[in-house]
Write a protein that holds these residues in place. Structure first.
Motif, PDB file in Angstrom:
ATOM      1  N   LEU A   1      19.055-122.385  18.694  1.00 32.12           N
ATOM      2  CA  LEU A   1      17.998-122.777  19.632  1.00 32.12           C
ATOM      3  C   LEU A   1      16.719-121.977  19.366  1.00 32.12           C
ATOM      4  O   LEU A   1      16.588-120.836  19.798  1.00 32.12           O
ATOM      5  N   ASP A   2      15.783-122.606  18.657  1.00 31.47           N
ATOM      6  CA  ASP A   2      14.550-121.934  18.241  1.00 31.47           C
ATOM      7  C   ASP A   2      13.462-121.948  19.314  1.00 31.47           C
ATOM      8  O   ASP A   2      12.685-121.000  19.425  1.00 31.47           O
ATOM      9  N   PHE A   3      13.383-123.025  20.084  1.00 39.69           N
ATOM     10  CA  PHE A   3      12.239-123.236  20.972  1.00 39.69           C
ATOM     11  C   PHE A   3      12.699-123.684  22.351  1.00 39.69           C
ATOM     12  O   PHE A   3      13.477-124.630  22.479  1.00 39.69           O
ATOM     13  N   ILE A   4      12.207-122.988  23.374  1.00 43.04           N
ATOM     14  CA  ILE A   4      12.499-123.336  24.764  1.00 43.04           C
ATOM     15  C   ILE A   4      11.186-123.460  25.535  1.00 43.04           C
ATOM     16  O   ILE A   4      10.401-122.512  25.592  1.00 43.04           O
ATOM     17  N   ASP A   5      10.948-124.620  26.129  1.00 45.57           N
ATOM     18  CA  ASP A   5       9.770-124.816  26.975  1.00 45.57           C
ATOM     19  C   ASP A   5      10.227-125.032  28.412  1.00 45.57           C
ATOM     20  O   ASP A   5      10.745-126.084  28.765  1.00 45.57           O
ATOM     21  N   LEU A   6      10.036-124.003  29.236  1.00 45.22           N
ATOM     22  CA  LEU A   6      10.366-124.039  30.659  1.00 45.22           C
ATOM     23  C   LEU A   6       9.108-123.953  31.519  1.00 45.22           C
ATOM     24  O   LEU A   6       9.182-123.605  32.691  1.00 45.22           O
ATOM     25  N   SER A   7       7.976-124.262  30.953  1.00 41.20           N
ATOM     26  CA  SER A   7       6.725-124.147  31.691  1.00 41.20           C
ATOM     27  C   SER A   7       6.662-125.148  32.844  1.00 41.20           C
ATOM     28  O   SER A   7       7.376-126.148  32.861  1.00 41.20           O
ATOM     29  N   LYS A   8       5.839-124.839  33.828  1.00 37.41           N
ATOM     30  CA  LYS A   8       5.593-125.720  34.972  1.00 37.41           C
ATOM     31  C   LYS A   8       6.872-126.042  35.747  1.00 37.41           C
ATOM     32  O   LYS A   8       7.142-127.191  36.087  1.00 37.41           O
ATOM     33  N   ASN A   9       7.675-124.999  35.999  1.00 36.33           N
ATOM     34  CA  ASN A   9       8.841-125.130  36.853  1.00 36.33           C
ATOM     35  C   ASN A   9       8.685-124.198  38.053  1.00 36.33           C
ATOM     36  O   ASN A   9       7.560-123.866  38.428  1.00 36.33           O
ATOM     37  N   LYS A  10       9.800-123.767  38.652  1.00 38.43           N
ATOM     38  CA  LYS A  10       9.759-122.930  39.845  1.00 38.43           C
ATOM     39  C   LYS A  10      10.502-121.610  39.635  1.00 38.43           C
ATOM     40  O   LYS A  10      10.980-121.003  40.597  1.00 38.43           O
ATOM     41  N   LEU A  11      10.591-121.153  38.402  1.00 35.41           N
ATOM     42  CA  LEU A  11      11.314-119.919  38.095  1.00 35.41           C
ATOM     43  C   LEU A  11      10.649-118.724  38.770  1.00 35.41           C
ATOM     44  O   LEU A  11       9.421-118.625  38.815  1.00 35.41           O
ATOM     45  N   THR A  12      11.474-117.794  39.258  1.00 37.41           N
ATOM     46  CA  THR A  12      10.943-116.602  39.898  1.00 37.41           C
ATOM     47  C   THR A  12      11.276-115.322  39.134  1.00 37.41           C
ATOM     48  O   THR A  12      10.661-114.286  39.363  1.00 37.41           O
ATOM     49  N   THR A  13      12.246-115.404  38.220  1.00 41.79           N
ATOM     50  CA  THR A  13      12.636-114.215  37.477  1.00 41.79           C
ATOM     51  C   THR A  13      13.266-114.583  36.140  1.00 41.79           C
ATOM     52  O   THR A  13      13.796-115.686  35.983  1.00 41.79           O
ATOM     53  N   VAL A  14      13.195-113.656  35.188  1.00 43.62           N
ATOM     54  CA  VAL A  14      13.983-113.743  33.962  1.00 43.62           C
ATOM     55  C   VAL A  14      15.092-112.715  34.142  1.00 43.62           C
ATOM     56  O   VAL A  14      14.839-111.516  34.152  1.00 43.62           O
ATOM     57  N   PRO A  15      16.342-113.169  34.313  1.00 43.28           N
ATOM     58  CA  PRO A  15      17.401-112.290  34.797  1.00 43.28           C
ATOM     59  C   PRO A  15      18.042-111.404  33.736  1.00 43.28           C
ATOM     60  O   PRO A  15      17.836-111.573  32.530  1.00 43.28           O
ATOM     61  N   LYS A  16      18.843-110.477  34.199  1.00 42.50           N
ATOM     62  CA  LYS A  16      19.686-109.670  33.327  1.00 42.50           C
ATOM     63  C   LYS A  16      20.639-110.587  32.572  1.00 42.50           C
ATOM     64  O   LYS A  16      21.084-111.596  33.095  1.00 42.50           O
ATOM     65  N   GLY A  17      20.931-110.229  31.328  1.00 40.21           N
ATOM     66  CA  GLY A  17      21.884-111.017  30.549  1.00 40.21           C
ATOM     67  C   GLY A  17      21.261-111.940  29.529  1.00 40.21           C
ATOM     68  O   GLY A  17      21.978-112.687  28.859  1.00 40.21           O
ATOM     69  N   VAL A  18      19.932-111.892  29.379  1.00 38.85           N
ATOM     70  CA  VAL A  18      19.263-112.806  28.437  1.00 38.85           C
ATOM     71  C   VAL A  18      19.169-112.233  27.020  1.00 38.85           C
ATOM     72  O   VAL A  18      18.565-112.839  26.145  1.00 38.85           O
ATOM     73  N   ALA A  19      19.789-111.088  26.781  1.00 39.62           N
ATOM     74  CA  ALA A  19      19.668-110.420  25.484  1.00 39.62           C
ATOM     75  C   ALA A  19      20.173-111.261  24.316  1.00 39.62           C
ATOM     76  O   ALA A  19      19.720-111.093  23.182  1.00 39.62           O
ATOM     77  N   LYS A  20      21.100-112.187  24.591  1.00 38.30           N
ATOM     78  CA  LYS A  20      21.664-113.008  23.520  1.00 38.30           C
ATOM     79  C   LYS A  20      20.945-114.340  23.347  1.00 38.30           C
ATOM     80  O   LYS A  20      21.381-115.201  22.588  1.00 38.30           O
ATOM     81  N   LEU A  21      19.811-114.492  24.019  1.00 42.88           N
ATOM     82  CA  LEU A  21      18.994-115.677  23.827  1.00 42.88           C
ATOM     83  C   LEU A  21      18.479-115.682  22.393  1.00 42.88           C
ATOM     84  O   LEU A  21      17.918-114.688  21.924  1.00 42.88           O
ATOM     85  N   GLN A  22      18.657-116.789  21.673  1.00 40.78           N
ATOM     86  CA  GLN A  22      18.363-116.827  20.245  1.00 40.78           C
ATOM     87  C   GLN A  22      17.016-117.450  19.893  1.00 40.78           C
ATOM     88  O   GLN A  22      16.679-117.574  18.717  1.00 40.78           O
ATOM     89  N   CYS A  23      16.234-117.848  20.886  1.00 40.97           N
ATOM     90  CA  CYS A  23      15.007-118.583  20.584  1.00 40.97           C
ATOM     91  C   CYS A  23      13.951-117.710  19.903  1.00 40.97           C
ATOM     92  O   CYS A  23      13.911-116.492  20.065  1.00 40.97           O
ATOM     93  N   ILE A  24      13.100-118.375  19.150  1.00 38.57           N
ATOM     94  CA  ILE A  24      11.967-117.734  18.498  1.00 38.57           C
ATOM     95  C   ILE A  24      10.747-117.777  19.416  1.00 38.57           C
ATOM     96  O   ILE A  24       9.959-116.844  19.454  1.00 38.57           O
ATOM     97  N   GLU A  25      10.613-118.882  20.159  1.00 42.40           N
ATOM     98  CA  GLU A  25       9.503-119.022  21.110  1.00 42.40           C
ATOM     99  C   GLU A  25      10.043-119.408  22.481  1.00 42.40           C
ATOM    100  O   GLU A  25      10.860-120.320  22.597  1.00 42.40           O
ATOM    101  N   LEU A  26       9.550-118.709  23.516  1.00 46.47           N
ATOM    102  CA  LEU A  26       9.937-118.954  24.900  1.00 46.47           C
ATOM    103  C   LEU A  26       8.676-119.174  25.729  1.00 46.47           C
ATOM    104  O   LEU A  26       7.848-118.269  25.865  1.00 46.47           O
ATOM    105  N   ASN A  27       8.530-120.385  26.262  1.00 45.73           N
ATOM    106  CA  ASN A  27       7.355-120.727  27.056  1.00 45.73           C
ATOM    107  C   ASN A  27       7.728-120.766  28.529  1.00 45.73           C
ATOM    108  O   ASN A  27       8.462-121.648  28.973  1.00 45.73           O
TER     109      ASN A  27
END
Length: 238
Positions: free
Chosen positions: A132-158
């Motif tokens: 998973l290289d690219f994740i676009d989560l823009s324009k949502n209702k997220l309030t936090t980036v939580p603990k446990g994301v260390a294994k996220l494999q993306c190159i770009e996170l929006n």
């Protein structure tokens, strides 16, 4: 769309593996799609009136691209997680609040676009997907980036245009993350982990429009380390 026009689309789909049924005022999958079970590689159902995706989506086992942008979806079926070859998924501008847990099975997924929805919690089912290289989560209702994301494999996170007030330092440990977009959130200076500056591989951070002045952001400990990476990457592109 008339039956003759649909038949023409299905015949083209059989020959090419590509079916584009965007802007056809559809609210359900046409029955004729069943002939494409063994051949469909790309399906575009954007700009229709779908409120749900049928469970039969799992029958398209060769599907690599699925586009559901600008419909009326409030949820997605778990069966999407049964598509072993899916590489690109897009469902922008719907009314989704969560992603199915089965997305954790999409081991071939490379890109996911889900901007413009109502997602409140970071979709942890994406963590660990190997390609998973690219994740676009823009324009949502997220309030936090939580603990446990260390294994996220993306190159770009929006994450632009959410309501994020805190980012866990685990994000600094993402092995491939190079571009982080967090513009127009609710992030205070203390909500940004400086580990991203001096421990991560991130070489581009876009952070304007939060609850701090950019000058104060640039004064944070480790910012100079980040700028070294940024400059090095920029020079390579020249």
């Amino acid at each position: 769309m008339g039956n003759s026009a649909l038949k023409s689309h299905f015949e083209h789909g059989q020959k090419t593996g590509v079916l584009n049924l965007s802007k056809q005022k559809l609210d359900e999958f046409p029955s004729g799609m069943k002939i494409l079970n063994n051949s469909l590689r790309s399906l575009d159902m954007s700009d229709n009136k779908f409120v749900a995706i049928p469970l039969e989506i799992q029958t398209y086992q060769k599907l690599k691209v699925l586009i559901l942008d600008r419909n009326r979806l409030t949820s997605l079926p778990e069966e999407i997680g049964c598509l072993p070859k899916l590489e690109s998924f897009s469902a922008t501008d719907n009314k989704l609040t969560v992603l199915p847990k089965s997305f954790s099975n999409l081991s071939s997924l490379k890109k996911i676009h889900i901007s413009g929805n109502l997602i409140k919690e970071f979709p942890v089912m994406l963590i660990g997907l190997p390609h998973l290289d690219f994740i676009d989560l823009s324009k949502n209702k997220l309030t936090t980036v939580p603990k446990g994301v260390a294994k996220l494999q993306c190159i770009e996170l929006n994450l632009n245009q959410n309501q994020i007030a805190s980012i866990h330092m685990d994000l600094a440990s993402c092995p491939r993350l190079k571009t982080l977009r967090i513009e127009e959130n609710c992030l205070p200076l203390e909500g940004f982990p400086t580990e991203i500056f001096h421990l991560s591989n991130v070489s581009l951070i876009c952070a304007e429009g939060n609850l701090f002045e950019m000058k104060s952001f640039m004064d944070l400990e480790g910012y100079d380390k980040y700028m070294e990476r940024y400059t090095a990457v920029k020079n390579k592109l020249l």
